[in-house]
Design a protein around this motif. Structure first.
Motif, PDB file in Angstrom:
ATOM      1  N   GLY A  26       0.810  -1.208   0.000  1.00 62.63           N
ATOM      2  CA  GLY A  26       0.000   0.000   0.000  1.00 62.63           C
ATOM      3  C   GLY A  26       0.845   1.260   0.000  1.00 62.63           C
ATOM      4  O   GLY A  26       0.537   2.231  -0.709  1.00 62.63           O
ATOM      5  N   ALA A  27       1.919   1.238   0.786  1.00 67.86           N
ATOM      6  CA  ALA A  27       2.803   2.412   0.839  1.00 67.86           C
ATOM      7  C   ALA A  27       3.483   2.633  -0.503  1.00 67.86           C
ATOM      8  O   ALA A  27       3.601   3.770  -0.979  1.00 67.86           O
ATOM      9  N   LEU A  28       3.927   1.541  -1.115  1.00 71.66           N
ATOM     10  CA  LEU A  28       4.594   1.659  -2.405  1.00 71.66           C
ATOM     11  C   LEU A  28       3.649   2.231  -3.455  1.00 71.66           C
ATOM     12  O   LEU A  28       4.017   3.155  -4.204  1.00 71.66           O
ATOM     13  N   SER A  29       2.427   1.725  -3.490  1.00 74.15           N
ATOM     14  CA  SER A  29       1.464   2.209  -4.486  1.00 74.15           C
ATOM     15  C   SER A  29       1.036   3.646  -4.222  1.00 74.15           C
ATOM     16  O   SER A  29       0.699   4.385  -5.151  1.00 74.15           O
ATOM     17  N   ALA A  30       1.104   4.081  -2.964  1.00 69.99           N
ATOM     18  CA  ALA A  30       0.773   5.472  -2.636  1.00 69.99           C
ATOM     19  C   ALA A  30       1.929   6.414  -2.964  1.00 69.99           C
ATOM     20  O   ALA A  30       1.727   7.539  -3.448  1.00 69.99           O
ATOM     21  N   LEU A  31       3.152   5.967  -2.690  1.00 67.95           N
ATOM     22  CA  LEU A  31       4.309   6.842  -2.870  1.00 67.95           C
ATOM     23  C   LEU A  31       4.597   7.143  -4.338  1.00 67.95           C
ATOM     24  O   LEU A  31       5.051   8.245  -4.675  1.00 67.95           O
ATOM     25  N   ILE A  32       4.356   6.199  -5.219  1.00 70.95           N
ATOM     26  CA  ILE A  32       4.691   6.431  -6.630  1.00 70.95           C
ATOM     27  C   ILE A  32       3.960   7.658  -7.183  1.00 70.95           C
ATOM     28  O   ILE A  32       4.608   8.579  -7.708  1.00 70.95           O
ATOM     29  N   PRO A  33       2.659   7.774  -7.068  1.00 68.70           N
ATOM     30  CA  PRO A  33       2.018   8.996  -7.586  1.00 68.70           C
ATOM     31  C   PRO A  33       2.278  10.235  -6.734  1.00 68.70           C
ATOM     32  O   PRO A  33       2.385  11.346  -7.264  1.00 68.70           O
ATOM     33  N   GLU A  34       2.367  10.054  -5.400  1.00 68.87           N
ATOM     34  CA  GLU A  34       2.558  11.228  -4.539  1.00 68.87           C
ATOM     35  C   GLU A  34       3.935  11.860  -4.741  1.00 68.87           C
ATOM     36  O   GLU A  34       4.066  13.087  -4.780  1.00 68.87           O
ATOM     37  N   LEU A  35       4.980  11.046  -4.854  1.00 68.57           N
ATOM     38  CA  LEU A  35       6.309  11.588  -5.119  1.00 68.57           C
ATOM     39  C   LEU A  35       6.356  12.227  -6.502  1.00 68.57           C
ATOM     40  O   LEU A  35       6.994  13.276  -6.691  1.00 68.57           O
ATOM     41  N   THR A  36       5.693  11.627  -7.471  1.00 69.65           N
ATOM     42  CA  THR A  36       5.660  12.203  -8.816  1.00 69.65           C
ATOM     43  C   THR A  36       5.021  13.582  -8.800  1.00 69.65           C
ATOM     44  O   THR A  36       5.470  14.501  -9.498  1.00 69.65           O
ATOM     45  N   ARG A  37       3.991  13.759  -7.970  1.00 68.71           N
ATOM     46  CA  ARG A  37       3.317  15.064  -7.896  1.00 68.71           C
ATOM     47  C   ARG A  37       4.187  16.143  -7.255  1.00 68.71           C
ATOM     48  O   ARG A  37       3.933  17.330  -7.455  1.00 68.71           O
ATOM     49  N   LEU A  38       5.192  15.756  -6.495  1.00 68.68           N
ATOM     50  CA  LEU A  38       6.076  16.760  -5.882  1.00 68.68           C
ATOM     51  C   LEU A  38       6.954  17.466  -6.908  1.00 68.68           C
ATOM     52  O   LEU A  38       7.434  18.570  -6.660  1.00 68.68           O
ATOM     53  N   GLY A  39       7.207  16.818  -8.037  1.00 70.50           N
ATOM     54  CA  GLY A  39       8.059  17.430  -9.053  1.00 70.50           C
ATOM     55  C   GLY A  39       7.512  17.179 -10.433  1.00 70.50           C
ATOM     56  O   GLY A  39       7.733  16.116 -11.028  1.00 70.50           O
ATOM     57  N   THR A  40       6.781  18.138 -10.952  1.00 71.27           N
ATOM     58  CA  THR A  40       6.108  17.957 -12.241  1.00 71.27           C
ATOM     59  C   THR A  40       6.770  18.755 -13.356  1.00 71.27           C
ATOM     60  O   THR A  40       6.151  19.048 -14.374  1.00 71.27           O
ATOM     61  N   GLN A  76       8.207   9.422   5.152  1.00 68.76           N
ATOM     62  CA  GLN A  76       8.038   9.073   6.569  1.00 68.76           C
ATOM     63  C   GLN A  76       6.562   9.080   6.965  1.00 68.76           C
ATOM     64  O   GLN A  76       6.119   8.227   7.750  1.00 68.76           O
ATOM     65  N   GLN A  77       5.808  10.006   6.427  1.00 72.06           N
ATOM     66  CA  GLN A  77       4.375  10.078   6.734  1.00 72.06           C
ATOM     67  C   GLN A  77       3.649   8.824   6.250  1.00 72.06           C
ATOM     68  O   GLN A  77       2.857   8.215   6.982  1.00 72.06           O
ATOM     69  N   VAL A  78       3.908   8.426   5.002  1.00 71.81           N
ATOM     70  CA  VAL A  78       3.245   7.253   4.435  1.00 71.81           C
ATOM     71  C   VAL A  78       3.699   5.990   5.160  1.00 71.81           C
ATOM     72  O   VAL A  78       2.882   5.108   5.475  1.00 71.81           O
ATOM     73  N   ALA A  79       5.003   5.882   5.434  1.00 76.46           N
ATOM     74  CA  ALA A  79       5.516   4.695   6.128  1.00 76.46           C
ATOM     75  C   ALA A  79       4.882   4.556   7.511  1.00 76.46           C
ATOM     76  O   ALA A  79       4.471   3.452   7.919  1.00 76.46           O
ATOM     77  N   LYS A  80       4.775   5.667   8.220  1.00 77.72           N
ATOM     78  CA  LYS A  80       4.181   5.626   9.553  1.00 77.72           C
ATOM     79  C   LYS A  80       2.721   5.188   9.496  1.00 77.72           C
ATOM     80  O   LYS A  80       2.258   4.391  10.328  1.00 77.72           O
ATOM     81  N   SER A  81       2.007   5.679   8.500  1.00 78.20           N
ATOM     82  CA  SER A  81       0.587   5.333   8.389  1.00 78.20           C
ATOM     83  C   SER A  81       0.371   3.859   8.084  1.00 78.20           C
ATOM     84  O   SER A  81      -0.692   3.305   8.350  1.00 78.20           O
ATOM     85  N   GLU A  82       1.405   3.196   7.519  1.00 72.34           N
ATOM     86  CA  GLU A  82       1.302   1.778   7.168  1.00 72.34           C
ATOM     87  C   GLU A  82       2.091   0.890   8.141  1.00 72.34           C
ATOM     88  O   GLU A  82       2.287  -0.299   7.867  1.00 72.34           O
ATOM     89  N   ASN A  83       2.544   1.484   9.279  1.00 66.78           N
ATOM     90  CA  ASN A  83       3.304   0.736  10.296  1.00 66.78           C
ATOM     91  C   ASN A  83       4.583   0.115   9.737  1.00 66.78           C
ATOM     92  O   ASN A  83       4.974  -1.013  10.066  1.00 66.78           O
ATOM     93  N   LEU A  84       5.266   0.875   8.868  1.00 69.86           N
ATOM     94  CA  LEU A  84       6.518   0.429   8.249  1.00 69.86           C
ATOM     95  C   LEU A  84       7.670   1.285   8.738  1.00 69.86           C
ATOM     96  O   LEU A  84       7.496   2.428   9.177  1.00 69.86           O
ATOM     97  N   SER A  85       8.866   0.746   8.647  1.00 73.47           N
ATOM     98  CA  SER A  85      10.062   1.574   8.824  1.00 73.47           C
ATOM     99  C   SER A  85      10.569   1.951   7.440  1.00 73.47           C
ATOM    100  O   SER A  85      10.410   1.198   6.475  1.00 73.47           O
ATOM    101  N   ALA A  86      11.153   3.127   7.340  1.00 72.97           N
ATOM    102  CA  ALA A  86      11.653   3.623   6.050  1.00 72.97           C
ATOM    103  C   ALA A  86      13.085   4.095   6.207  1.00 72.97           C
ATOM    104  O   ALA A  86      13.402   4.858   7.121  1.00 72.97           O
ATOM    105  N   GLU A  87      13.942   3.641   5.305  1.00 73.74           N
ATOM    106  CA  GLU A  87      15.333   4.097   5.272  1.00 73.74           C
ATOM    107  C   GLU A  87      15.577   4.773   3.933  1.00 73.74           C
ATOM    108  O   GLU A  87      15.249   4.225   2.876  1.00 73.74           O
TER     109      GLU A  87
END
Length: 380
Positions: A204-218, A274-285
């Motif tokens: 879920g985090a991976l599928s959320a991050l792909i479009p959200e990160l893309t929107r940060l730099g258009t 970090q926000q997305v990882a926290k919401s999915e109970n994941l650690s992110a490096e």
């Protein structure tokens, strides 16, 4: 340039093309260029500069400015597709960015200086390692040997497909974007595929991050607010049907015109991860690779190059729009007045890093001539 001299430099280029070495592995290329520079009469040849870098000094013996010309040693991890007689002999490696041609042009400067030394000051020819990874220029500048070179001006070029063959484009101000590779590792907990609820999946985090990160730099206009985020790789779990995934990895290239805008893009991207990882109970490096700072041309150095082009009757177009791709040459601008120009490889020429790219030999006398004219502009 005489036909014999051009034939000599072309033969050197073809030989270098046959034996590419990757960033940080340029031992044989560096050794060869060091030997060639000694035979060309350099007063001093420094080796192992920032890794496998080489610098040759041609000294007038009198006080004056120090002018450096820089080129690159490294090839690319790309298999060349070509039927040229001088095709790469190393499987999976090729000079597909034109660094073989850049070296040949700078060696042409060495041969000209062998015949006519500078009238004052010094000329330093720098053969830099590891440009493709963004590590070489900084390593050269950080090397204690570089303090003995201390150039006042540093000039460089890069061939540019899409620009008319032999035409020069010269940026006033920002000339290359900052960029860096952002590697995101997400860690949860694996489980049996029959009981995914007992694990923590990063899907879920991976599928959320792909479009959200893309929107940060258009992307958009190449101005101070330009930002581009490009997803380059993603992986999730293992290639098995029996395990619900517990790990994921996402690679993103961040790109901006300025270093200040890059700092903001980094902060925004890291906060989102970090926000997305926290919401999915994941650690992110988060780690970074291939870090390139923005490259900006010095105004005085630009004027010198423009006058050098006029001296050589080379068409030169001044522009305020930087290139989107990155260069580590900007590191030299931290201690010297530096400028890089683009030398057209032809409007329909294969793109840099394409497997069928080859440096146009017709550019050798043009690039060499502009460098020599720039040296004369500074040293007389």
């Amino acid at each position: 340039m005489t036909p014999d001299r051009l034939a000599q430099l072309t033969a050197l280029r073809h030989s270098l093309h046959q034996h590419p070495e990757l960033s940080g592995q340029e031992r044989e290329t560096a050794a060869r260029m060091a030997d060639e520079l000694r035979r060309a009469g350099a007063d001093t040849v420094l080796t192992d500069l920032g890794g496998h870098g080489v610098a040759a000094v041609f000294d007038s013996g009198t006080t004056g400015p120090i002018v450096a010309i820089r080129c690159e040693l490294d090839g690319l991890p790309i298999n060349e597709l070509s039927d040229l007689p001088y095709v790469s002999t190393v499987p999976g490696k090729g000079h597909l960015c034109g660094h073989d041609g850049h070296m040949s042009m700078v060696f042409g400067v060495a041969l000209a200086l062998q015949e006519q030394r500078p009238t004052r000051g010094r000329v330093v020819l720098i053969f830099q390692p590891a440009e493709e990874t963004g590590q070489g220029a900084k390593a050269v500048r950080d090397d204690p040997q570089f303090a003995h070179l201390a150039p006042d001006f540093v000039f460089s070029l890069h061939n540019l497909p899409g620009l008319e063959l032999g035409e020069v484009e010269l940026c006033q101000g920002p000339t290359n974007c900052a960029s860096r590779g952002m590697r995101i590792a997400l860690t949860g907990k694996t489980s049996h595929a029959a009981a995914p609820q007992d694990g923590v999946s990063p899907a879920g985090a991976l599928s959320a991050l792909i479009p959200e990160l893309t929107r940060l730099g258009t992307a958009g206009a190449l101005n101070a607010d330009y930002a581009l985020t490009t997803i380059t790789h993603a992986s999730l779990g293992e290639q098995t049907f029996g395990v619900a995934p517990g790990q994921a990895e996402l690679w993103v290239t961040l790109r901006t015109v300025s270093d200040d805008r890059m700092a903001k893009l980094i902060a925004d991207s890291e906060a989102l991860v970090q926000q997305v990882a926290k919401s999915e109970n994941l650690s992110a490096e988060i780690t970074y690779e291939d870090v390139f700072e923005a490259c900006t041309n010095n105004a005085e150095a630009v004027t010198i190059l423009a006058e050098a082009c006029a001296d050589q009757a080379v068409p030169c177009k001044l522009t305020n729009e930087p290139q989107r791709f990155s260069e580590d040459f900007g590191q030299f601008g931290k201690s010297a007045k530096s400028a890089m120009f683009w030398l057209g490889a032809g409007q329909d020429h294969p793109q840099l890093h394409n497997p069928d790219y080859d440096f146009p030999d017709e550019l050798i006398p043009i690039g060499t001539g502009v460098f020599l004219a720039a040296i004369r502009q500074v040293l007389g």
